[in-house]
Design a protein around this motif. Structure first.
Motif, short mmCIF file in Angstrom:
data_model
loop_
_atom_site.label_atom_id
_atom_site.label_comp_id
_atom_site.label_asym_id
_atom_site.label_seq_id
_atom_site.Cartn_x
_atom_site.Cartn_y
_atom_site.Cartn_z
N UNK A 43 0.84 -1.19 0.00
CA UNK A 43 0.00 0.00 0.00
C UNK A 43 0.88 1.25 0.00
N UNK A 44 0.28 2.41 -0.23
CA UNK A 44 1.03 3.67 -0.26
C UNK A 44 1.72 3.96 1.06
N UNK A 45 1.11 3.53 2.16
CA UNK A 45 1.70 3.79 3.48
C UNK A 45 2.78 2.76 3.85
N UNK A 46 3.09 1.85 2.92
CA UNK A 46 4.12 0.85 3.15
C UNK A 46 3.59 -0.45 3.73
N UNK A 47 2.36 -0.46 4.16
CA UNK A 47 1.75 -1.66 4.71
C UNK A 47 1.54 -2.69 3.59
N UNK A 48 1.74 -3.95 3.92
CA UNK A 48 1.55 -5.03 2.94
C UNK A 48 0.23 -5.72 3.23
N UNK A 49 -0.59 -5.84 2.20
CA UNK A 49 -1.89 -6.48 2.30
C UNK A 49 -1.89 -7.75 1.46
N UNK A 50 -2.41 -8.83 2.01
CA UNK A 50 -2.56 -10.07 1.26
C UNK A 50 -3.94 -10.06 0.61
N UNK A 51 -3.97 -10.33 -0.70
CA UNK A 51 -5.22 -10.32 -1.46
C UNK A 51 -5.38 -11.67 -2.15
N UNK A 52 -6.57 -12.22 -2.05
CA UNK A 52 -6.88 -13.48 -2.71
C UNK A 52 -7.79 -13.22 -3.91
N UNK A 53 -7.61 -14.03 -4.95
CA UNK A 53 -8.39 -13.86 -6.18
C UNK A 53 -8.96 -15.20 -6.62
N UNK A 54 -10.18 -15.15 -7.12
CA UNK A 54 -10.85 -16.29 -7.71
C UNK A 54 -11.14 -15.96 -9.17
N UNK A 55 -10.82 -16.87 -10.07
CA UNK A 55 -11.12 -16.68 -11.49
C UNK A 55 -12.21 -17.65 -11.89
N UNK A 56 -13.28 -17.12 -12.49
CA UNK A 56 -14.39 -17.98 -12.91
C UNK A 56 -14.13 -18.56 -14.29
N UNK A 57 -14.93 -19.55 -14.60
CA UNK A 57 -14.83 -20.23 -15.89
C UNK A 57 -14.99 -19.26 -17.06
N UNK A 58 -15.78 -18.21 -16.87
CA UNK A 58 -15.97 -17.24 -17.95
C UNK A 58 -14.99 -16.06 -17.88
N UNK A 59 -13.94 -16.18 -17.05
CA UNK A 59 -12.86 -15.21 -17.04
C UNK A 59 -13.03 -14.03 -16.09
N UNK A 60 -14.09 -13.99 -15.31
CA UNK A 60 -14.29 -12.89 -14.36
C UNK A 60 -13.42 -13.16 -13.13
N UNK A 61 -12.77 -12.11 -12.63
CA UNK A 61 -11.90 -12.25 -11.47
C UNK A 61 -12.51 -11.49 -10.30
N UNK A 62 -12.59 -12.18 -9.16
CA UNK A 62 -13.10 -11.60 -7.92
C UNK A 62 -11.96 -11.54 -6.90
N UNK A 63 -11.94 -10.47 -6.12
CA UNK A 63 -10.88 -10.27 -5.13
C UNK A 63 -11.44 -10.20 -3.73
N UNK A 64 -10.59 -10.55 -2.76
CA UNK A 64 -10.97 -10.45 -1.35
C UNK A 64 -9.72 -10.26 -0.49
#
Length: 108
Positions: A43-64
């Protein structure tokens, strides 16, 4: 950005993840997942965030950023390895004892 774990993901998917939809958008819905990845984002403040992603069969990507969902992505990646295809996942919204909403993945 450091990739922690991937399965069924291309460089294009990683690029498109910058405009991923939120997993909150599919609460209580079932999606067909054929790819997952987890990355660390500075992040801009130097903090590190872990992000998970799911990709659907039709190519849409969701993040959390949900720690609960991110923990579930490792076994989901292993299941994708075993099946060689897609896993049908339901995004379930739950409420904690502190009355906060959180998410879990459920195989259907």
């Amino acid at each position: 950005m450091e990739l922690i774990r991937t399965k069924g993901i291309t460089a294009k998917d990683i690029f498109n993840a910058t405009s991923a939809k939120s997993i909150k958008d599919i609460k209580d819905e079932t999606i067909s997942v054929n790819g997952v990845f987890v990355k660390e984002k500075a992040e801009e403040d130097g903090k590190v965030t872990t992000v998970g992603y799911l990709k659907t069969e039709d190519g849409v990507i969701y993040a959390t950023v949900s720690a609960t969902v991110i923990e579930q992505l490792e076994p989901l990646a292993e299941m994708l390895d075993e099946t060689g295809s897609v896993c049908n996942i339901k995004v379930v919204g739950k409420t904690s004892n502190a009355n906060r909403e959180y998410f879990q993945l459920e195989l259907v």
